[in-house]
Scaffold this motif. Sequence first.
Motif, PDB file in Angstrom:
ATOM      1  N   ILE A   1       0.838  -1.198   0.000  1.00  0.00           N
ATOM      2  CA  ILE A   1       0.000   0.000   0.000  1.00  0.00           C
ATOM      3  C   ILE A   1       0.876   1.252   0.000  1.00  0.00           C
ATOM      4  CG2 ILE A   1      -1.652   1.330   1.379  1.00  0.00           C
ATOM      5  CD1 ILE A   1      -2.958  -1.259   2.162  1.00  0.00           C
ATOM      6  N   ASP A   2       1.948   1.227   0.783  1.00  0.00           N
ATOM      7  CA  ASP A   2       2.878   2.365   0.766  1.00  0.00           C
ATOM      8  C   ASP A   2       3.489   2.554  -0.616  1.00  0.00           C
ATOM      9  OD1 ASP A   2       2.608   2.854   3.580  1.00  0.00           O
ATOM     10  OD2 ASP A   2       3.830   1.077   3.906  1.00  0.00           O
ATOM     11  N   ALA A   3       3.830   1.428  -1.266  1.00  0.00           N
ATOM     12  CA  ALA A   3       4.408   1.514  -2.611  1.00  0.00           C
ATOM     13  C   ALA A   3       3.395   2.055  -3.616  1.00  0.00           C
ATOM     14  CB  ALA A   3       4.902   0.137  -3.044  1.00  0.00           C
ATOM     15  N   LEU A   4       2.122   1.655  -3.472  1.00  0.00           N
ATOM     16  CA  LEU A   4       1.087   2.153  -4.378  1.00  0.00           C
ATOM     17  C   LEU A   4       0.860   3.647  -4.192  1.00  0.00           C
ATOM     18  CD1 LEU A   4      -1.493  -0.779  -4.072  1.00  0.00           C
ATOM     19  CD2 LEU A   4      -0.153  -0.192  -6.096  1.00  0.00           C
ATOM     20  N   GLU A   5       0.922   4.122  -2.951  1.00  0.00           N
ATOM     21  CA  GLU A   5       0.713   5.543  -2.685  1.00  0.00           C
ATOM     22  C   GLU A   5       1.826   6.394  -3.280  1.00  0.00           C
ATOM     23  OE1 GLU A   5       0.374   5.690   1.521  1.00  0.00           O
ATOM     24  OE2 GLU A   5      -1.807   5.363   1.516  1.00  0.00           O
ATOM     25  N   GLU A   6       3.045   5.858  -3.331  1.00  0.00           N
ATOM     26  CA  GLU A   6       4.175   6.609  -3.850  1.00  0.00           C
ATOM     27  C   GLU A   6       4.356   6.440  -5.358  1.00  0.00           C
ATOM     28  OE1 GLU A   6       7.473   5.193  -1.630  1.00  0.00           O
ATOM     29  OE2 GLU A   6       6.757   5.975   0.298  1.00  0.00           O
ATOM     30  N   ALA A   7       3.637   5.476  -5.954  1.00  0.00           N
ATOM     31  CA  ALA A   7       3.831   5.187  -7.379  1.00  0.00           C
ATOM     32  C   ALA A   7       3.158   6.246  -8.255  1.00  0.00           C
ATOM     33  CB  ALA A   7       3.271   3.814  -7.705  1.00  0.00           C
ATOM     34  N   SER A   8       3.737   6.468  -9.409  1.00  0.00           N
ATOM     35  CA  SER A   8       3.121   7.346 -10.399  1.00  0.00           C
ATOM     36  C   SER A   8       1.953   6.617 -11.058  1.00  0.00           C
ATOM     37  CB  SER A   8       4.156   7.747 -11.451  1.00  0.00           C
ATOM     38  OG  SER A   8       4.626   6.588 -12.139  1.00  0.00           O
ATOM     39  N   ALA A   9       1.206   7.327 -11.891  1.00  0.00           N
ATOM     40  CA  ALA A   9       0.043   6.720 -12.555  1.00  0.00           C
ATOM     41  C   ALA A   9       0.471   5.561 -13.453  1.00  0.00           C
ATOM     42  CB  ALA A   9      -0.697   7.786 -13.366  1.00  0.00           C
ATOM     43  N   GLU A  10       1.600   5.703 -14.137  1.00  0.00           N
ATOM     44  CA  GLU A  10       2.087   4.635 -15.015  1.00  0.00           C
ATOM     45  C   GLU A  10       2.546   3.416 -14.210  1.00  0.00           C
ATOM     46  OE1 GLU A  10       5.523   3.938 -18.457  1.00  0.00           O
ATOM     47  OE2 GLU A  10       5.131   5.949 -17.649  1.00  0.00           O
ATOM     48  N   ASP A  11       3.282   3.663 -13.118  1.00  0.00           N
ATOM     49  CA  ASP A  11       3.747   2.552 -12.282  1.00  0.00           C
ATOM     50  C   ASP A  11       2.579   1.847 -11.607  1.00  0.00           C
ATOM     51  OD1 ASP A  11       6.340   3.125 -12.970  1.00  0.00           O
ATOM     52  OD2 ASP A  11       6.721   4.375 -11.195  1.00  0.00           O
ATOM     53  N   TYR A  12       1.584   2.619 -11.208  1.00  0.00           N
ATOM     54  CA  TYR A  12       0.408   2.021 -10.575  1.00  0.00           C
ATOM     55  C   TYR A  12      -0.326   1.101 -11.547  1.00  0.00           C
ATOM     56  CZ  TYR A  12      -4.310   1.632  -8.676  1.00  0.00           C
ATOM     57  OH  TYR A  12      -5.507   1.142  -8.240  1.00  0.00           O
ATOM     58  N   SER A  13      -0.443   1.526 -12.810  1.00  0.00           N
ATOM     59  CA  SER A  13      -1.100   0.697 -13.822  1.00  0.00           C
ATOM     60  C   SER A  13      -0.352  -0.614 -14.034  1.00  0.00           C
ATOM     61  CB  SER A  13      -1.198   1.477 -15.142  1.00  0.00           C
ATOM     62  OG  SER A  13      -1.779   0.689 -16.150  1.00  0.00           O
ATOM     63  N   VAL A  14       0.992  -0.547 -14.019  1.00  0.00           N
ATOM     64  CA  VAL A  14       1.801  -1.762 -14.183  1.00  0.00           C
ATOM     65  C   VAL A  14       1.614  -2.693 -12.995  1.00  0.00           C
ATOM     66  CG1 VAL A  14       4.158  -2.632 -14.341  1.00  0.00           C
ATOM     67  CG2 VAL A  14       3.482  -0.623 -15.671  1.00  0.00           C
ATOM     68  N   MET A  15       1.645  -2.144 -11.777  1.00  0.00           N
ATOM     69  CA  MET A  15       1.499  -2.961 -10.566  1.00  0.00           C
ATOM     70  C   MET A  15       0.120  -3.600 -10.487  1.00  0.00           C
ATOM     71  SD  MET A  15       3.397  -0.524  -7.747  1.00  0.00           S
ATOM     72  CE  MET A  15       3.167  -1.711  -6.414  1.00  0.00           C
ATOM     73  N   ALA A  16      -0.911  -2.896 -10.977  1.00  0.00           N
ATOM     74  CA  ALA A  16      -2.274  -3.420 -10.912  1.00  0.00           C
ATOM     75  C   ALA A  16      -2.494  -4.560 -11.901  1.00  0.00           C
ATOM     76  CB  ALA A  16      -3.279  -2.306 -11.179  1.00  0.00           C
ATOM     77  N   SER A  17      -1.792  -4.536 -13.041  1.00  0.00           N
ATOM     78  CA  SER A  17      -2.000  -5.549 -14.081  1.00  0.00           C
ATOM     79  C   SER A  17      -0.945  -6.657 -14.056  1.00  0.00           C
ATOM     80  CB  SER A  17      -1.996  -4.886 -15.458  1.00  0.00           C
ATOM     81  OG  SER A  17      -0.755  -4.224 -15.691  1.00  0.00           O
ATOM     82  N   MET A  18       0.042  -6.546 -13.159  1.00  0.00           N
ATOM     83  CA  MET A  18       1.141  -7.493 -13.174  1.00  0.00           C
ATOM     84  C   MET A  18       0.719  -8.874 -12.685  1.00  0.00           C
ATOM     85  SD  MET A  18       4.880  -7.102 -11.373  1.00  0.00           S
ATOM     86  CE  MET A  18       5.101  -5.517 -12.189  1.00  0.00           C
ATOM     87  N   PHE A  19      -0.138  -8.942 -11.651  1.00  0.00           N
ATOM     88  CA  PHE A  19      -0.524 -10.217 -11.059  1.00  0.00           C
ATOM     89  C   PHE A  19      -2.033 -10.302 -10.954  1.00  0.00           C
ATOM     90  CE2 PHE A  19       3.569  -9.008  -9.068  1.00  0.00           C
ATOM     91  CZ  PHE A  19       4.369 -10.009  -9.605  1.00  0.00           C
ATOM     92  N   ASP A  20      -2.523 -11.553 -10.957  1.00  0.00           N
ATOM     93  CA  ASP A  20      -3.961 -11.791 -10.770  1.00  0.00           C
ATOM     94  C   ASP A  20      -4.304 -11.756  -9.277  1.00  0.00           C
ATOM     95  OD1 ASP A  20      -4.314 -12.106 -13.489  1.00  0.00           O
ATOM     96  OD2 ASP A  20      -3.891 -14.278 -13.388  1.00  0.00           O
ATOM     97  N   LYS A  21      -5.533 -11.337  -8.997  1.00  0.00           N
ATOM     98  CA  LYS A  21      -6.011 -11.357  -7.609  1.00  0.00           C
ATOM     99  C   LYS A  21      -6.487 -12.770  -7.298  1.00  0.00           C
ATOM    100  CE  LYS A  21      -8.441  -7.628  -8.718  1.00  0.00           C
ATOM    101  NZ  LYS A  21      -9.353  -6.474  -8.683  1.00  0.00           N
ATOM    102  N   ASP A  22      -5.564 -13.588  -6.770  1.00  0.00           N
ATOM    103  CA  ASP A  22      -5.806 -15.028  -6.664  1.00  0.00           C
ATOM    104  C   ASP A  22      -5.930 -15.547  -5.246  1.00  0.00           C
ATOM    105  OD1 ASP A  22      -3.242 -14.508  -5.920  1.00  0.00           O
ATOM    106  OD2 ASP A  22      -2.291 -15.964  -7.247  1.00  0.00           O
ATOM    107  N   THR A  23      -5.923 -14.675  -4.226  1.00  0.00           N
ATOM    108  CA  THR A  23      -5.997 -15.176  -2.858  1.00  0.00           C
ATOM    109  C   THR A  23      -6.865 -14.253  -2.007  1.00  0.00           C
ATOM    110  OG1 THR A  23      -4.679 -15.858  -0.936  1.00  0.00           O
ATOM    111  CG2 THR A  23      -3.932 -13.906  -2.103  1.00  0.00           C
ATOM    112  N   VAL A  24      -7.535 -14.855  -1.038  1.00  0.00           N
ATOM    113  CA  VAL A  24      -8.375 -14.105  -0.102  1.00  0.00           C
ATOM    114  C   VAL A  24      -7.714 -14.150   1.273  1.00  0.00           C
ATOM    115  CG1 VAL A  24     -10.622 -13.943   1.040  1.00  0.00           C
ATOM    116  CG2 VAL A  24     -10.482 -14.608  -1.372  1.00  0.00           C
ATOM    117  N   VAL A  25      -7.417 -12.991   1.808  1.00  0.00           N
ATOM    118  CA  VAL A  25      -6.751 -12.891   3.101  1.00  0.00           C
ATOM    119  C   VAL A  25      -7.357 -11.714   3.870  1.00  0.00           C
ATOM    120  CG1 VAL A  25      -4.548 -13.884   2.342  1.00  0.00           C
ATOM    121  CG2 VAL A  25      -4.954 -11.419   2.120  1.00  0.00           C
ATOM    122  N   ALA A  26      -6.938 -11.588   5.124  1.00  0.00           N
ATOM    123  CA  ALA A  26      -7.293 -10.425   5.945  1.00  0.00           C
ATOM    124  C   ALA A  26      -6.005  -9.658   6.244  1.00  0.00           C
ATOM    125  CB  ALA A  26      -7.969 -10.847   7.238  1.00  0.00           C
ATOM    126  N   ILE A  27      -6.024  -8.367   6.035  1.00  0.00           N
ATOM    127  CA  ILE A  27      -4.844  -7.550   6.283  1.00  0.00           C
ATOM    128  C   ILE A  27      -5.212  -6.422   7.256  1.00  0.00           C
ATOM    129  CG2 ILE A  27      -3.647  -8.040   4.130  1.00  0.00           C
ATOM    130  CD1 ILE A  27      -4.803  -5.512   2.948  1.00  0.00           C
TER     131      ILE A  27
END
Length: 406
Positions: free
Chosen positions: A167-193
């Motif tokens: 979350i800290d990395a997402l807050e500091e990421a630019s719009a382009e980096d955020y788009s890459v991070m969002a599409s890099m991996f599938d949302k494949d697990t359910v957890v509690a954070i």
Amino acid sequence: MEKRQKKSFAKKFGIVQKSARRSLRRDILARRLKLQRELEYKRLMRIRRKYVPPYTHCKNCGTELKGMYCHKCGQYALDARQPFWKYILQYFENVYQFDTKIWNTLWMLFRRPGFLTTEFNAGKIASYVHPMRLFMCITLLFFIGFFMVIGDTVDRAMSKLNSETVIDALEEASAEDYSVMASMFDKDTVVAIVVDVEDVKRFPEVFDLIGYAAKDSLSGDIGAKDTVKVRMPSEYLNTFEYMEDWCGVGLYAAGLPQMDEDETLFIDGLLGVLSGYAPLFSLFLVPVMALMLKGLYRKKHMMYMNHLAFALHWGCFFYIMTALFVIAGELWHYNGLTWYVFLGINLLYTAVALHWVYGNDWVKTLLKTVFLYMVYFFIVIVLSGVFFAWALYSQKEIMPSSIANW
């Protein structure tokens, strides 16, 4: 005819106004006399309790007692049959000069703003705790509690510096980096954070919010955050630390690494210097306010000690209210309402106290109250910055590079 009726009505209305004013003055005088009688009764009861011995002759030398102390050998007329808690109370009375009048003093401090100052200026000193002694006691207790709270807060803040999650990395990421991070991996697990739920809601491309428990007890040691159940990429779980199972899923939280030895030594040393000199610093600010009051009310031709008594009583009220504000802030996370209530109560109290002590009309009193707050707290901020800079300079030899480079 109409003029006569108007004059008659105006005359009757004037009579009613005068009658209402006389009635109001009588009520104020009656309340003042009642208060004075209550204070005098408590004073006499206190004198009787403190100066009437429980027996007639001294237990040590047999001399007839004329008061609580034997005039021949000096022994105190102690009642040996009294409960244990009275021995403890007498210890504090003898060592710290406090007796039951402290409760009456605190009660009058809050009930009648400015009353204690007028009593002190009138020479009625023995009936209440001396303002200097009261101020020193309250500030000492305040700073002991304050630095206990601030110490825990600093420890949490220092531990969080090296604890960066996705979350800290997402807050500091630019719009382009955020788009890459969002599409890099599938949302494949359910957890509690353990995070703030609002942080999760800001990144729907990375987290699917399923549900959450607000400020769950399991997250109490990690800053009292929410426990949020999400669907997210499992690859980002390595930025969290596994804690335990929760409601059928794994519970993860940001790791809390310990500060290194140099950082711990520096923080402890800095807090030690601040806590050791803070009561003296607060005492130094009292003459500053007294000087401002002497300038604001120079036409009253009052002695400097009269203004100093007001500053001491006002300081006692301020530190008690600040302690309540800190407690309320810890419970309700210092929201805006808590701050405005705290500021409003202090402004109102100061205005009423100034009106009672100095006798100006309400318009002048309110204007002087606002001016006093603005100038005084500007001076306090400047002097506090100098005080903190001096405390940092005193610890320069043990200041770690990680803190020096902030």
